[in-house]
Design an enzyme around this catalytic site. Structure first.
Site, short mmCIF file in Angstrom:
data_model
loop_
_atom_site.label_atom_id
_atom_site.label_comp_id
_atom_site.label_asym_id
_atom_site.label_seq_id
_atom_site.Cartn_x
_atom_site.Cartn_y
_atom_site.Cartn_z
CE LYS A 54 -2.36 1.83 3.33
NZ LYS A 54 -2.06 3.14 3.61
CG ASP A 91 -5.22 4.58 1.82
OD1 ASP A 91 -5.88 4.91 1.44
OD2 ASP A 91 -4.49 4.48 2.54
CE LYS A 144 -7.42 6.80 4.72
NZ LYS A 144 -5.60 6.47 4.22
CG ASP A 192 -11.36 17.98 -4.69
OD1 ASP A 192 -12.42 18.21 -4.89
OD2 ASP A 192 -9.73 18.07 -4.62
N PRO A 240 -16.65 16.03 -7.93
CG PRO A 240 -18.92 14.99 -8.53
CD PRO A 240 -18.13 16.57 -7.33
CG ASN A 241 -14.72 17.64 -13.40
OD1 ASN A 241 -14.35 16.71 -14.57
ND2 ASN A 241 -13.68 18.48 -13.73
CB THR A 292 -9.51 2.30 11.30
OG1 THR A 292 -8.82 2.55 10.84
CG2 THR A 292 -10.59 1.11 10.89
NE ARG A 316 -2.05 -1.37 16.04
CZ ARG A 316 -2.43 -1.10 14.15
NH1 ARG A 316 -2.21 -2.02 13.34
NH2 ARG A 316 -1.91 0.25 14.40
N GLY A 353 0.17 -1.98 8.84
CA GLY A 353 1.35 -0.80 8.85
C GLY A 353 2.37 -1.17 9.93
NE ARG A 354 1.02 2.75 12.76
CZ ARG A 354 -0.12 3.62 13.90
NH1 ARG A 354 0.52 4.11 14.67
NH2 ARG A 354 -1.31 3.94 13.85
O1 C5P Z 1 -0.12 1.63 11.05
P1 C5P Z 1 -1.12 1.00 11.10
O2 C5P Z 1 -1.40 -0.83 10.95
O3 C5P Z 1 -2.30 1.08 11.98
O4 C5P Z 1 -1.22 1.58 9.05
C1 C5P Z 1 -2.81 1.32 8.87
C2 C5P Z 1 -2.50 2.06 7.27
O5 C5P Z 1 -3.89 1.71 6.98
C3 C5P Z 1 -2.13 2.98 7.31
O6 C5P Z 1 -1.61 3.58 6.02
C4 C5P Z 1 -3.95 4.33 7.26
O7 C5P Z 1 -3.16 5.27 6.27
C5 C5P Z 1 -4.24 2.79 6.84
N1 C5P Z 1 -5.79 3.59 6.75
C6 C5P Z 1 -6.52 3.24 8.53
N2 C5P Z 1 -7.54 3.24 8.26
C7 C5P Z 1 -8.70 3.86 6.95
C8 C5P Z 1 -8.14 3.70 5.60
C9 C5P Z 1 -6.42 3.60 5.81
O8 C5P Z 1 -5.83 2.88 9.09
N3 C5P Z 1 -9.81 3.50 6.94
#
Ligand code: C5P
Length: 249
Positions: free
Chosen positions: A40, A67, A69, A72, A74-75, A131, A192, A225-226
């Site tokens: 991603k 990603d 997101k 804005d 529509p155009n 989230t 997690r 991610g982390r």
């Molecule tokens: O580090 P972590 O596991 O929290 O990363 C989650 C990833 O998912 C981040 O890159 C974050 O921008 C992305 N994300 C999110 N919630 C969303 C959409 C994308 O946490 N609704």
């Protein structure tokens, strides 16, 4: 390179390359590329490195979830989605469902229009409620109701506009699956493991779940991610999540 979108890939793990330089992102990606279904690329890396990030990461042979997101008029969103879809290797693109029906429809039309003849189009996802937000933070910005209620309504809105799926937390995945059906893609961040490497003080995900809970709730892809990026052994952390997903399926 032409990649065909696969809703049942060898790995349902999407690793978030949340880096501020392309060199660090690619160095990291090489360590885990064979374990992931997609990488991603989000706002941090794309702002720093631009389309070169997509090109270099896609060269590792994995699909890309771009990603960014978009949210804005529509155009403008249609133009951004068109440019995203034209980048080789991009398999998932997303917009905010809160942009409304007209914006979602414009994005749906654009996702197919930007793809070269004969190539598979990327799939379009809608972000429902981030989230990191809970009911209190939703209220702060004037969004009423519980996260679950709002997320399911936004998923229905996205589906009606022709969007392929949503990004939503595991807590809402089951309800979305019930309302939107089997073919609607569900991508869940906020994942997690029990032994997650995210320090409590830097944890900003309000709605979290384990990989097992995500799969059991009906998620097609898990974004992590982390817990992998910050692990002392990222490869082992990715492998543990891949194993947990396989055991839960
Ligand atoms: O580090 P972590 O596991 O929290 O990363 C989650 C990833 O998912 C981040 O890159 C974050 O921008 C992305 N994300 C999110 N919630 C969303 C959409 C994308 O946490 N609704």
């Amino acid at each position: 390179m032409t990649l065909t979108f696969d809703a049942h890939p060898r790995s349902s793990l999407i690793v978030a390359l949340d880096f501020d330089s392309l060199t660090s992102a690619v160095k990291f990606a090489k360590q885990v590329a064979d374990l992931v279904g997609m990488f991603k690329i989000g706002n941090q890396l794309f702002t720093a490195a631009g389309p070169a990030a997509v090109k270099e990461v896609a060269a590792l042979g994995t699909g890309i979830f771009l990603d960014l997101k978009f949210h804005d008029i529509p155009n403008t969103v249609a133009g951004a989605v068109l440019s995203s879809a034209a980048m080789s290797g991009v398999q998932l693109v997303n917009v905010h469902a809160l942009g409304g029906h007209a914006m979602l429809e414009a994005a749906v039309q654009a996702i197919s229009a930007g793809v070269p003849m004969g190539a598979d189009r990327p799939r379009l996802l809608a972000v429902t409620i981030l989230t990191s937000m809970d009911q209190k933070t939703m209220k702060e910005v004037g969004i009423g109701g519980t996260p679950k209620l709002r997320v399911v309504k936004l998923a229905e809105l996205a589906k009606k506009a022709g969007v392929d799926g949503v990004v939503a937390s595991v807590e809402e995945a089951k309800a979305i699956r019930k309302v939107c059906g089997r073919d609607f893609l569900i991508v869940t961040p906020g994942v997690r493991s029990k032994s997650s490497a995210v320090e409590p003080q830097s944890e900003d995900q309000a709605r979290k779940a384990t990989p097992t809970e995500a799969i059991r709730a009906g998620a097609d892809f898990l974004v992590v991610g982390r817990p992998i990026l910050a692990a002392s052994d990222p490869r082992a952390a990715a492998q543990a999540i891949v194993d947990e997903i396989a055991a839960a399926k």
